[in-house]
Design a protein around this motif. Structure first.
Motif: not given
Length: 399
Positions: A46, A20-21
């Motif tokens: 991100s 996700s990052r």
């Protein structure tokens, strides 16, 4: 590796921070095609403002009373001595090596790079982030920040003995990357042992020459040569150092386990003959016994002890923990303390907070706790939860 009754702490069940990052690839593709093999550049991965910022740099240096080695200062490939940027803490702080913000400002204004080290110990957002990433990767993670004035660089071309994720926080920085001269270096094989080869390779055509902007992430496996230079403004980037476990490290654990077994072998404790000049006559016997011990050894306990020793559990305040213990009700939710590296071996739970032995009736409750969810004393038993709170193994789920 290890027997079936060993139970690891449950990992994060949601979408992890790696996916996700830090990368745009599927984690399985990253593991198969990139990890420990080749660099990966991810643009606009991100917004990292929740993790670190220029304001965090000023706060840490000016107001936190940091001491060495939480900061290094480097300029043009040379690391300054600690005495150049530290001073006594003043009245009531009887230490002589706290950071001197005036000296640091002067060094920075003169072109030096400030390196804030081990931020997982001093900056809470990175404490949580590195713990989660380390759990996902299965390798311990350290966070450093590099703060470089415009048109300067702190270090010449070199390689690291750990993998890194570079997160650009502020400003821009040019990265020039060359292929390894010593692939997959171990922790005791730094670039200084290959200084001439590194310098020669750095003069050649780079594999990557790119500009990192805020939000970009660059992954570099250990051994890849790199040099970075800030451009027209102050550059701040985070380096998440992944301290890789290797087959060599596993072999060290295996050999240590085998040698421990051989301590109980009377034949191996026997003295060599008087006047022995060379061990040649004994080597065949020793090799045979050592091979047998290696085959019989289980390195898992040592391996997991070593892994636990390289990290720290989630921070825990003594006052909030005491309040939770004293105010515990039957329906109070608790959870396993984060980053505990808890592992059940038989009736013993080994963690970064120490070990605890349990009775057979308690084991099902302990296993339930290890699933990573929230539980109450009504489920697990009031006495057991109090014991786990006092040991620092569980914490309030709402704390």
């Amino acid at each position: 590796m290890g027997s079936p009754d060993l139970q690891d702490t449950a990992a994060d069940h949601g979408r992890g921070v790696l996916e996700s990052r830090l990368i745009s690839l599927d984690p399985a593709d990253f593991a198969r095609d990139v990890w420990a093999r080749t660099p990966l550049l991810t643009r606009r991965a991100s917004d990292f403002s929740d993790l670190f910022s220029t304001a965090a740099v000023d706060d840490l240096i000016a107001r936190r009373g940091l001491r060495t080695p939480f900061l290094r200062v480097a300029k043009n490939g040379t690391t300054l001595p600690d005495s150049a940027f530290t001073a006594p803490g003043g009245v009531g702080a009887t230490v002589g090596d706290q950071l001197d913000d005036t000296a640091l400002w002067r060094a920075f204004a003169d072109g030096a790079t400030l390196v804030l080290q081990a931020l997982q110990r001093t900056w809470q957002p990175l404490t949580d982030f590195t713990a989660r990433l380390g759990t996902e990767l299965g390798h311990p993670v350290q966070a450093n920040a590099y703060v470089t004035p415009p048109q300067n660089r702190g270090f010449d071309a070199h390689y690291d003995v750990h993998d890194v994720f570079v997160l650009q926080i502020a400003g821009t920085k040019r990265w020039v990357i060359h292929e390894p001269v010593h692939p997959d270096p171990l922790r005791d094989q730094p670039w200084t042992g290959h200084r001439a080869a590194v310098a020669e390779a750095a003069r050649g055509e780079p594999a990557i020459d790119t500009l990192l902007e805020p939000g970009d992430v660059l992954y570099l496996p250990r051994g890849w040569l790199h040099a970075a230079e800030a451009q027209g403004e102050v550059s701040v980037h985070l380096t998440l150092g992944v301290h890789n476990w290797t087959r060599h490290a596993l072999a060290e654990q295996l050999v240590s386990s085998a040698l421990e077994l051989l301590r109980d072998d009377p034949a191996m404790r026997t003295s060599l003959p008087l006047g022995v000049d060379a061990p040649d006559d004994e080597l065949a016997f020793v090799r045979e016994r050592l091979a047998a011990a290696l085959a019989a050894s289980d390195p898992a306990p040592r391996f997991h002890r070593a892994r636990r020793s390289q990290g720290r559990p989630e921070p825990m305040g003594p006052l909030s923990q005491l309040a939770a213990t004293e105010q515990l009700a039957a329906d109070t939710p608790v959870r396993l303390r984060g980053a505990l590296a808890a592992r059940l071996e038989g009736r013993r739970l080994n963690t970064r907070a120490g070990w605890l032995d349990f009775s057979e009736p308690e084991l099902p409750h302990v296993r339930r706790l290890l699933d990573g969810g929230e539980h109450t004393p009504d489920e697990l038993g009031q006495e057991l939860v109090v014991r786990l709170l006092r040991a620092g193994v569980v914490v309030p789920a709402t704390g």
